[in-house]
Scaffold this motif. Sequence first.
Motif, PDB file in Angstrom:
ATOM      1  N   ILE A  89      94.760 -24.841 -17.549  1.00  0.00           N
ATOM      2  CA  ILE A  89      94.537 -24.165 -18.828  1.00  0.00           C
ATOM      3  C   ILE A  89      94.928 -25.085 -19.979  1.00  0.00           C
ATOM      4  N   PHE A  90      94.070 -25.156 -20.981  1.00  0.00           N
ATOM      5  CA  PHE A  90      94.343 -25.969 -22.168  1.00  0.00           C
ATOM      6  C   PHE A  90      94.134 -25.118 -23.420  1.00  0.00           C
ATOM      7  N   ILE A  91      95.053 -25.273 -24.367  1.00  0.00           N
ATOM      8  CA  ILE A  91      94.963 -24.574 -25.654  1.00  0.00           C
ATOM      9  C   ILE A  91      94.429 -25.550 -26.693  1.00  0.00           C
ATOM     10  N   LEU A  92      93.424 -25.141 -27.438  1.00  0.00           N
ATOM     11  CA  LEU A  92      92.825 -25.978 -28.482  1.00  0.00           C
ATOM     12  C   LEU A  92      93.298 -25.464 -29.836  1.00  0.00           C
ATOM     13  N   MET A  93      94.116 -26.266 -30.541  1.00  0.00           N
ATOM     14  CA  MET A  93      94.694 -25.834 -31.817  1.00  0.00           C
ATOM     15  C   MET A  93      94.382 -26.835 -32.930  1.00  0.00           C
ATOM     16  N   ASN A 106      88.355 -30.892  -8.188  1.00  0.00           N
ATOM     17  CA  ASN A 106      88.617 -29.630  -7.501  1.00  0.00           C
ATOM     18  C   ASN A 106      89.216 -28.563  -8.406  1.00  0.00           C
ATOM     19  N   VAL A 107      89.273 -28.859  -9.689  1.00  0.00           N
ATOM     20  CA  VAL A 107      89.941 -27.976 -10.647  1.00  0.00           C
ATOM     21  C   VAL A 107      88.916 -27.128 -11.404  1.00  0.00           C
ATOM     22  N   THR A 108      89.317 -25.901 -11.720  1.00  0.00           N
ATOM     23  CA  THR A 108      88.597 -25.072 -12.683  1.00  0.00           C
ATOM     24  C   THR A 108      89.362 -25.136 -14.001  1.00  0.00           C
ATOM     25  N   ILE A 109      88.656 -25.306 -15.108  1.00  0.00           N
ATOM     26  CA  ILE A 109      89.292 -25.417 -16.418  1.00  0.00           C
ATOM     27  C   ILE A 109      89.072 -24.135 -17.206  1.00  0.00           C
ATOM     28  N   LYS A 110      90.146 -23.663 -17.821  1.00  0.00           N
ATOM     29  CA  LYS A 110      90.048 -22.507 -18.711  1.00  0.00           C
ATOM     30  C   LYS A 110      90.596 -22.899 -20.080  1.00  0.00           C
ATOM     31  N   LEU A 111      89.781 -22.711 -21.098  1.00  0.00           N
ATOM     32  CA  LEU A 111      90.115 -23.128 -22.460  1.00  0.00           C
ATOM     33  C   LEU A 111      90.465 -21.928 -23.331  1.00  0.00           C
ATOM     34  N   ILE A 112      91.446 -22.153 -24.197  1.00  0.00           N
ATOM     35  CA  ILE A 112      91.841 -21.133 -25.172  1.00  0.00           C
ATOM     36  C   ILE A 112      91.649 -21.727 -26.558  1.00  0.00           C
ATOM     37  N   PRO A 113      90.467 -21.532 -27.169  1.00  0.00           N
ATOM     38  CA  PRO A 113      90.188 -22.122 -28.488  1.00  0.00           C
ATOM     39  C   PRO A 113      90.703 -21.231 -29.618  1.00  0.00           C
ATOM     40  N   LYS A 149      99.962 -15.415 -26.925  1.00  0.00           N
ATOM     41  CA  LYS A 149      99.597 -14.217 -26.168  1.00  0.00           C
ATOM     42  C   LYS A 149      98.488 -14.520 -25.162  1.00  0.00           C
ATOM     43  N   LYS A 150      97.476 -15.257 -25.592  1.00  0.00           N
ATOM     44  CA  LYS A 150      96.371 -15.601 -24.689  1.00  0.00           C
ATOM     45  C   LYS A 150      96.837 -16.538 -23.576  1.00  0.00           C
ATOM     46  N   ALA A 151      97.727 -17.473 -23.929  1.00  0.00           N
ATOM     47  CA  ALA A 151      98.212 -18.422 -22.920  1.00  0.00           C
ATOM     48  C   ALA A 151      99.041 -17.709 -21.854  1.00  0.00           C
ATOM     49  N   GLY A 204      96.407 -19.352 -13.612  1.00  0.00           N
ATOM     50  CA  GLY A 204      96.392 -20.807 -13.517  1.00  0.00           C
ATOM     51  C   GLY A 204      97.641 -21.434 -14.095  1.00  0.00           C
ATOM     52  N   ILE A 205      97.556 -22.736 -14.339  1.00  0.00           N
ATOM     53  CA  ILE A 205      98.686 -23.525 -14.835  1.00  0.00           C
ATOM     54  C   ILE A 205      98.376 -23.992 -16.253  1.00  0.00           C
ATOM     55  N   ILE A 206      99.254 -23.683 -17.182  1.00  0.00           N
ATOM     56  CA  ILE A 206      99.092 -24.191 -18.555  1.00  0.00           C
ATOM     57  C   ILE A 206      99.447 -25.668 -18.536  1.00  0.00           C
ATOM     58  N   LYS A 207      98.454 -26.514 -18.756  1.00  0.00           N
ATOM     59  CA  LYS A 207      98.655 -27.958 -18.626  1.00  0.00           C
ATOM     60  C   LYS A 207      98.923 -28.660 -19.950  1.00  0.00           C
ATOM     61  N   GLY A 208      98.364 -28.139 -21.046  1.00  0.00           N
ATOM     62  CA  GLY A 208      98.570 -28.861 -22.287  1.00  0.00           C
ATOM     63  C   GLY A 208      97.926 -28.218 -23.497  1.00  0.00           C
TER      64      GLY A 208
END
Length: 264
Positions: free
Chosen positions: A28-32, A99-106, A129-131, A138-142
């Motif tokens: 999981i990645f947060i876009l800020m 092998n990873v699935t990516i989930k984005l939080i824009p 809250k979304k993270a 999943g795993i919050i990676k960055g």
Amino acid sequence: MKFSILIIFSVSLSILLGCSKETEETHIFILMGQSNMAGYGELLPKDKILVNKVFMIPTIATEPYAWQPASHPLHNRLSSDRFGLGLPFAKEYLKSHPNVTIKLIPVAWGGAAIDDLNKGTKTYNDAVKKALFAENEGIIKGVLWHQGESDTVNEELANSYEDKLHQLIIDLRSDLNKPKLAFIVGNLAEFYGTGKDHNSKERLKKIDQVKKALRDLPTKVEYTGFAESSDCKSIDHHMVHFDRESYILLGKRYAQEFENLINK
């Protein structure tokens, strides 16, 4: 004898299935940031095609949150209906992590100063809250951060930018319980400050000050990275925003910075 063979087969199958599941993680990645994170590049018809193994929570979303397959534009508020660096980052990241699935939080917001994004603001609270919701899957990676243009408008904002950025990173890591959460920043555009709207001597000094805070981040805060903006081009006469090809280049650089960081 047959019973023993059956047990061995069952255990072996369970181990194989277990290993298979372990290799398929969700990252999981947060876009800020502001508009250059939200995206300002030309949007082409092909950009509407869904990107395999990449999902997102829409920027404007109500609970209960729901993931949807990702395509451009990732952000869906203000004028953020354009091409950005988030999906180029995800595509590049998948090359190293097939092998990873990516989930984005824009959650970027065009025109936002850092005071509009730090702890206690609506955007910050939305991101956390979304993270925390996403962490169930999943795993919050960055965090990918591109912001700072709005903090070059006066001396007070420019002078306080570095401290505010460092504090925002501390707050996010604390609120997400991730003390080593990767935080990758991108430099403001090299051409920012060359347009007629922002090229006064006083403004250039403040632009350089914010750029220095971004560039110096990895030397002052652990588990952070810096993506350069060299060789990028502008799409607008204000000389603020990147063009489509530059967002692709930046997305790849963010991915490389993340790899550099985790491989130290």
